[in-house]
Write a protein that holds these residues in place. Structure first.
Motif, PDB file in Angstrom:
ATOM      1  N   PHE A   8       0.836  -1.258   0.053  1.00  0.00           N
ATOM      2  CA  PHE A   8       0.021   0.174   0.035  1.00  0.00           C
ATOM      3  C   PHE A   8       0.745   1.349  -0.120  1.00  0.00           C
ATOM      4  N   ALA A   9       0.394   2.461  -0.419  1.00  0.00           N
ATOM      5  CA  ALA A   9       1.059   3.751  -0.621  1.00  0.00           C
ATOM      6  C   ALA A   9       1.257   4.296   1.062  1.00  0.00           C
ATOM      7  N   LEU A  10       2.751   4.457   1.140  1.00  0.00           N
ATOM      8  CA  LEU A  10       3.217   5.453   2.107  1.00  0.00           C
ATOM      9  C   LEU A  10       2.553   6.643   1.969  1.00  0.00           C
ATOM     10  N   VAL A  11       2.769   7.243   0.846  1.00  0.00           N
ATOM     11  CA  VAL A  11       2.173   8.262   0.167  1.00  0.00           C
ATOM     12  C   VAL A  11       2.162   8.356  -1.226  1.00  0.00           C
ATOM     13  N   SER A  12       0.927   8.550  -1.898  1.00  0.00           N
ATOM     14  CA  SER A  12       0.939   8.660  -3.463  1.00  0.00           C
ATOM     15  C   SER A  12       0.509   9.927  -3.778  1.00  0.00           C
ATOM     16  N   CYS A  13       0.822  10.384  -5.053  1.00  0.00           N
ATOM     17  CA  CYS A  13       0.497  11.686  -5.406  1.00  0.00           C
ATOM     18  C   CYS A  13      -0.115  11.609  -7.004  1.00  0.00           C
ATOM     19  N   ALA A  14      -1.303  12.124  -7.305  1.00  0.00           N
ATOM     20  CA  ALA A  14      -1.553  12.305  -8.508  1.00  0.00           C
ATOM     21  C   ALA A  14      -2.037  13.659  -8.946  1.00  0.00           C
ATOM     22  N   ALA A  15      -1.352  14.091 -10.308  1.00  0.00           N
ATOM     23  CA  ALA A  15      -1.377  15.693 -10.566  1.00  0.00           C
ATOM     24  C   ALA A  15      -1.807  15.617 -11.795  1.00  0.00           C
ATOM     25  N   VAL A  16      -2.524  16.634 -12.269  1.00  0.00           N
ATOM     26  CA  VAL A  16      -2.883  16.878 -13.822  1.00  0.00           C
ATOM     27  C   VAL A  16      -2.820  18.309 -13.940  1.00  0.00           C
ATOM     28  N   ARG A  17      -2.569  18.552 -15.172  1.00  0.00           N
ATOM     29  CA  ARG A  17      -2.337  20.110 -15.499  1.00  0.00           C
ATOM     30  C   ARG A  17      -3.614  19.973 -16.873  1.00  0.00           C
ATOM     31  N   ARG A  18      -4.466  20.564 -16.551  1.00  0.00           N
ATOM     32  CA  ARG A  18      -5.800  20.440 -17.672  1.00  0.00           C
ATOM     33  C   ARG A  18      -5.349  21.056 -18.943  1.00  0.00           C
ATOM     34  N   THR A  19      -6.153  20.823 -19.873  1.00  0.00           N
ATOM     35  CA  THR A  19      -5.959  21.500 -21.104  1.00  0.00           C
ATOM     36  C   THR A  19      -6.296  22.971 -21.023  1.00  0.00           C
ATOM     37  N   ASP A  20      -7.053  23.195 -19.987  1.00  0.00           N
ATOM     38  CA  ASP A  20      -7.390  24.777 -19.872  1.00  0.00           C
ATOM     39  C   ASP A  20      -6.335  25.277 -19.024  1.00  0.00           C
ATOM     40  N   GLY A  21      -5.209  24.637 -18.511  1.00  0.00           N
ATOM     41  CA  GLY A  21      -4.018  25.240 -17.735  1.00  0.00           C
ATOM     42  C   GLY A  21      -4.212  24.817 -16.284  1.00  0.00           C
ATOM     43  N   ALA A  22      -5.669  24.605 -15.825  1.00  0.00           N
ATOM     44  CA  ALA A  22      -6.028  24.455 -14.386  1.00  0.00           C
ATOM     45  C   ALA A  22      -5.009  23.209 -13.841  1.00  0.00           C
ATOM     46  N   VAL A  23      -4.699  23.145 -12.451  1.00  0.00           N
ATOM     47  CA  VAL A  23      -3.969  22.158 -12.003  1.00  0.00           C
ATOM     48  C   VAL A  23      -4.633  21.683 -10.989  1.00  0.00           C
ATOM     49  N   ARG A  24      -4.824  20.138 -10.802  1.00  0.00           N
ATOM     50  CA  ARG A  24      -5.271  19.256  -9.683  1.00  0.00           C
ATOM     51  C   ARG A  24      -4.035  18.707  -9.114  1.00  0.00           C
ATOM     52  N   MET A  25      -3.978  18.611  -7.728  1.00  0.00           N
ATOM     53  CA  MET A  25      -2.966  17.697  -7.002  1.00  0.00           C
ATOM     54  C   MET A  25      -3.699  17.230  -5.846  1.00  0.00           C
ATOM     55  N   SER A  26      -3.461  15.722  -5.818  1.00  0.00           N
ATOM     56  CA  SER A  26      -4.039  15.149  -4.622  1.00  0.00           C
ATOM     57  C   SER A  26      -3.056  13.882  -3.967  1.00  0.00           C
ATOM     58  N   LEU A  27      -3.073  13.699  -2.867  1.00  0.00           N
ATOM     59  CA  LEU A  27      -2.326  12.856  -2.169  1.00  0.00           C
ATOM     60  C   LEU A  27      -2.967  11.680  -1.481  1.00  0.00           C
ATOM     61  N   GLY A  28      -2.548  10.464  -1.530  1.00  0.00           N
ATOM     62  CA  GLY A  28      -3.236   9.262  -0.833  1.00  0.00           C
ATOM     63  C   GLY A  28      -2.031   8.802  -0.011  1.00  0.00           C
ATOM     64  N   GLY A  29      -2.728   7.863   0.961  1.00  0.00           N
ATOM     65  CA  GLY A  29      -1.966   7.493   2.108  1.00  0.00           C
ATOM     66  C   GLY A  29      -1.856   8.568   3.335  1.00  0.00           C
ATOM     67  N   VAL A  30      -2.534   9.687   3.225  1.00  0.00           N
ATOM     68  CA  VAL A  30      -2.322  10.600   4.417  1.00  0.00           C
ATOM     69  C   VAL A  30      -3.644  10.765   4.944  1.00  0.00           C
ATOM     70  N   GLY A  31      -4.714  10.405   4.593  1.00  0.00           N
ATOM     71  CA  GLY A  31      -5.996  10.583   5.247  1.00  0.00           C
ATOM     72  C   GLY A  31      -7.176   9.470   4.947  1.00  0.00           C
ATOM     73  N   LEU A  32      -8.366   9.722   5.539  1.00  0.00           N
ATOM     74  CA  LEU A  32      -9.343   8.642   5.143  1.00  0.00           C
ATOM     75  C   LEU A  32      -9.915   8.816   3.889  1.00  0.00           C
ATOM     76  N   GLY A  33      -9.367   9.647   2.719  1.00  0.00           N
ATOM     77  CA  GLY A  33      -9.860   9.551   1.407  1.00  0.00           C
ATOM     78  C   GLY A  33      -8.684  10.361   1.014  1.00  0.00           C
ATOM     79  N   PRO A  34      -8.759  10.444  -0.545  1.00  0.00           N
ATOM     80  CA  PRO A  34      -7.603  11.268  -1.168  1.00  0.00           C
ATOM     81  C   PRO A  34      -7.688  12.665  -0.495  1.00  0.00           C
ATOM     82  N   TRP A  35      -6.680  13.323  -0.520  1.00  0.00           N
ATOM     83  CA  TRP A  35      -6.399  14.672   0.160  1.00  0.00           C
ATOM     84  C   TRP A  35      -6.066  15.659  -0.823  1.00  0.00           C
TER      85      TRP A  35
END
Ligand code: FAD
Length: 323
Positions: free
Chosen positions: A237-264
């Motif tokens: 399982f993840a100690l920490v995971s990270c998902a990130a996107v830079r959308r085609t409109d330029g907006a960024v989303r970043m989220s961490l797993g392994g840190v809380g009771l859901g993606p953070w």
């Protein structure tokens, strides 16, 4: 193990009728539910197999680059899907990071989102908050792998890797109610009650069913990044995971797993500053620091904050936001 029956409905309607019985639960690959039944953590009279419902395992890619993935789709099939990999690599990589090949071949997307935490106190039946007690045994106990983001009483972390990727893709989880109507939940809405609900992590009622996950087109074609830090190189399982996107409109989303009771998901203001681009190494360091400002590690898991900052720095570089 207490005895229970196995039911294989041929329509969503039949599945929902079976799930109306409070002793029934949906089952996908059974890789999480069956061990919990075996360990006496859940008592059921019937499991309702939802893998072969019409459309349950399909992946539909639309011309506008949105997609629909049936909740019964196996993680291995998601990981290997060429069209999904081309449009949403953060998701296929996250699906490919789950457990082992055997688990990915058995585990379904719906079951992966619905799996319970891997906290050793919870799994061993200790009377913690999630097992009917009132406190968290991990708080003053062994919590090296527990959460660093303050929430409610429970300090466990949610184990789903795909959920972290789905959050940055702005996915909507389709939940079908007992009356056959459905609603769409964001990933943060799906786990919104995780900290306060002693009976589960998802905000779906008994008798409801996850039927699909909808992916909007915004991230398809943009930069996407996935990283999972584990204690050992595979099948962990993840100690920490990270998902990130830079959308085609330029907006960024970043989220961490392994840190809380859901993606953070990290703070919107940090995401906006990352999206503005032109970052030098000092700015990347400062943004990673700011992103973890709200972390409250327990006595023996402060190392997770350092890992989180490191994966966020790598994610920013991977999104191409440097000067
Ligand atoms: C040793 C081990 C290592 C693992 N490592 C990882 C990992 O690194 N990353 C990761 O993400 N996962 C990991 N997993 C989880 C695993 O890979 C499966 O994804 C997960 O166990 C659930 O998939 P399943 O289809 O077997 O779910 P099931 O066991 O069938 O169901 C799990 C829960 O979801 C509910 N459920 C199932 N389908 C639905 C539905 N359609 N709607 C509503 N509720 C539903 C069930 O009632 C049950 O409560 C690991 C599991 C094990 C045993």
């Amino acid at each position: 193990m207490t005895s229970f029956t196995y039911h294989r409905p041929s329509s969503v309607r039949e599945a929902l009728a079976a799930l109306a019985d409070p002793g029934s639960r949906p089952i996908g690959g059974g890789t999480d539910l069956l061990p919990r039944i075996d360990d006496g953590l859940v008592q059921l009279s019937r499991v309702v197999d939802v893998r072969d419902l019409p459309g349950a395992s399909g992946v539909e890619l639309r011309a506008d680059r949105s997609a629909r993935i049936g909740a019964g789709a196996r993680l291995a099939d998601i990981a290997a899907h060429d069209g999904l990999r081309a449009a949403f690599p953060v998701l296929t990589e996250a699906a490919d990071a789950v457990g082992s090949p055997a688990l990915r071949h058995m585990g379904t997307l719906g079951g992966n989102l619905g799996q319970r935490m891997r906290c050793w106190y919870f799994r061993r039946g200790v009377a913690c908050f999630k097992n009917g007690g009132s406190s968290c045994a991990a708080y003053a106990g062994e919590h090296e792998y527990h959460g660093i983001i303050p929430g409610g009483t429970c300090h466990a972390v949610h184990p789903s890797d795909p959920a972290v990727a789905l959050e940055v893709l702005d996915a909507r989880v389709e939940v079908t109610r007992a009356d056959g109507t459905s609603r769409l939940l964001s990933v943060s809405e799906l786990y919104a009650g995780a900290a306060s609900d002693p009976t589960g992590e998802m905000t779906i009622a008994a008798g409801e069913l996850i039927t699909a996950v909808e992916l909007p087109p915004g991230a398809a074609g943009g930069a996407q990044h996935w990283e999972k830090v584990m204690q050992r190189g595979a099948w962990d399982f993840a100690l920490v995971s990270c998902a990130a996107v830079r959308r085609t409109d330029g907006a960024v989303r970043m989220s961490l797993g392994g840190v809380g009771l859901g993606p953070w998901r990290i703070a919107l203001s940090v995401e906006e500053d990352v999206a503005s681009g032109g970052l030098d190494e000092d700015s990347i360091d400062a943004l990673a620091e700011r992103a973890m400002y709200d972390a409250e590690p327990l006595a023996r898991n402060g190392y997770k904050v350092d890992i989180a900052r490191a994966v966020l720095r790598r994610a920013m570089r991977a999104l191409g936001v440097q000067e």
